[in-house]
Design an enzyme around this catalytic site. Sequence first.
Site, mmCIF file in Angstrom:
data_model
loop_
_atom_site.group_PDB
_atom_site.id
_atom_site.type_symbol
_atom_site.label_atom_id
_atom_site.label_comp_id
_atom_site.label_asym_id
_atom_site.label_seq_id
_atom_site.Cartn_x
_atom_site.Cartn_y
_atom_site.Cartn_z
ATOM 1 N N TYR A 1 -11.966 19.217 -16.848
ATOM 2 C CA TYR A 1 -12.475 17.870 -16.637
ATOM 3 C C TYR A 1 -13.576 17.895 -15.567
ATOM 4 O O TYR A 1 -13.349 18.340 -14.439
ATOM 5 C CB TYR A 1 -11.338 16.929 -16.223
ATOM 6 C CG TYR A 1 -11.810 15.511 -16.165
ATOM 7 C CD1 TYR A 1 -12.043 14.805 -17.336
ATOM 8 C CD2 TYR A 1 -12.070 14.902 -14.954
ATOM 9 C CE1 TYR A 1 -12.514 13.507 -17.282
ATOM 10 C CE2 TYR A 1 -12.544 13.591 -14.912
ATOM 11 C CZ TYR A 1 -12.761 12.911 -16.076
ATOM 12 O OH TYR A 1 -13.236 11.630 -16.030
ATOM 13 N N ARG B 1 0.832 -1.208 0.000
ATOM 14 C CA ARG B 1 0.000 0.000 0.000
ATOM 15 C C ARG B 1 0.872 1.266 0.000
ATOM 16 O O ARG B 1 0.434 2.341 -0.371
ATOM 17 C CB ARG B 1 -0.990 -0.020 1.171
ATOM 18 C CG ARG B 1 -1.986 1.116 1.139
ATOM 19 C CD ARG B 1 -3.345 0.783 1.767
ATOM 20 N NE ARG B 1 -3.282 0.014 2.993
ATOM 21 C CZ ARG B 1 -2.897 0.504 4.173
ATOM 22 N NH1 ARG B 1 -2.577 1.766 4.300
ATOM 23 N NH2 ARG B 1 -2.862 -0.278 5.235
ATOM 24 N N ASP C 1 -3.064 20.437 -14.749
ATOM 25 C CA ASP C 1 -3.511 19.159 -15.304
ATOM 26 C C ASP C 1 -2.993 19.102 -16.736
ATOM 27 O O ASP C 1 -3.494 19.800 -17.619
ATOM 28 C CB ASP C 1 -5.045 19.073 -15.240
ATOM 29 C CG ASP C 1 -5.598 17.757 -15.809
ATOM 30 O OD1 ASP C 1 -4.880 17.083 -16.579
ATOM 31 O OD2 ASP C 1 -6.767 17.424 -15.506
ATOM 32 N N LYS D 1 -4.690 8.105 -20.055
ATOM 33 C CA LYS D 1 -4.734 8.699 -21.391
ATOM 34 C C LYS D 1 -3.385 8.531 -22.105
ATOM 35 O O LYS D 1 -2.984 7.415 -22.340
ATOM 36 C CB LYS D 1 -5.167 10.160 -21.259
ATOM 37 C CG LYS D 1 -6.321 10.397 -20.256
ATOM 38 C CD LYS D 1 -7.628 9.755 -20.664
ATOM 39 C CE LYS D 1 -8.693 9.790 -19.577
ATOM 40 N NZ LYS D 1 -8.988 11.100 -19.000
#
Length: 383
Positions: free
Chosen positions: A107, A55, A179, A204
């Site tokens: 977005y 983790r 971004d 992407k």
Amino acid sequence: MTTPRQLRLSPATRAAQALRYIDPITGAVTPAIDLSSTYARDENYAPRQSYIYARDGGPTVEHAEEILASLDEGEGALVFSSGMAAVVTLLETLETDDHIVAQKVMYHGVISWMLRLQEKRGIKVSLFDQADENALEKAITPETKLVWIETPSNPTWDVVDIEAAAKAAHDVGARLVADCTVAPPCTSLALALGADYVFHSATKYLGGHSDITAGVLTCARADAHWAEICQLRTLLGNVLRPFDAWLLIRGIRTLYLRFERASENALKIAQHFENHPKIAQVLYPGLPSHPGHEIAARQMTGGFGGMLSILTKSAKAAHDVARFTQVFIPATSLGGVESLIEHRKAVEGPNSVVPDTLLRLSVGVENVDDLINDLEQALERTG
Ligand SMILES: *Cc1c(COP(=O)(O)O)cnc(C)c1O
């Protein structure tokens, strides 16, 4: 024998060779996948390396992060199970009454999360018009802690000046997040332009094959705020899984090649349809007619990318084109090797401010004539 001259490798070479990975034991040139969820301690009960539990991350995850930090020229990088997981983790560092300034059009998931924080957590959010050059500076106040830009921004591809945004944010002591999902490090280096953090949905372009969801944050400085983000990722448990980190590394190895081809194809499509009788407008930062072209040319030095939007002359025509294409696949997402077409308003829902004549294209690496012919035949069928 003279000592060898140390070559300075370009990012495209570093990416293609996954930072010159050669396994010291086997000589394998492809990184191994380390799937272990836990790591045994040594005879002194000390961790052998830094690894304890998956983790926190692990060798494959770290390898992806080293490549990304290197390409974005940051002090550190973190990979997450999706782009949104990275967004949520970073925004979790904000406190009640902190002020965020973000774009009105970007977005939709990121805006939704910010508005949720406003409603549930007393964080203040101001949305500015990214198409207006002066709006960002006006929205910033002395209380602003975080400025969030997305450039070029979905789905109009407005271009925000990263350097100017960084200066405006830093003037009040706020941090700038860029971004850069649509402008990955092969074309834009937002940290070098002054951003404090770069965010990528690696689902992407970085992944590039539509087979993983992944998110990336890279930092200009590995400071105390960055350490908090690292700790939050461990606590929230939203690290990228090793297998997906391996697919991400594999995708990044061809990033420069894919992006170059997608940019070439998209420019040809944009030029072909710019003055087309059935098209009202083409939005692509690579076209000199685009309002953001000049800034884009300055801050996207490796191509304008594969993302563009075309506006038809009626909503019905847009809807029909999205149904009639034979090569463009009618699906959401972007940045893969295959071209996608999307009626964005239908995907974002009735509250979306996107015009219903807009078709968002994610141009892939196919033969460009096939892509142009496909859009032509679909437009013909709209009557
Ligand atoms: C897809 C996307 C996101 C969200 O990333 P996920 O990987 O889907 O969680 C954020 N910003 C932009 C610009 C995107 O295209």
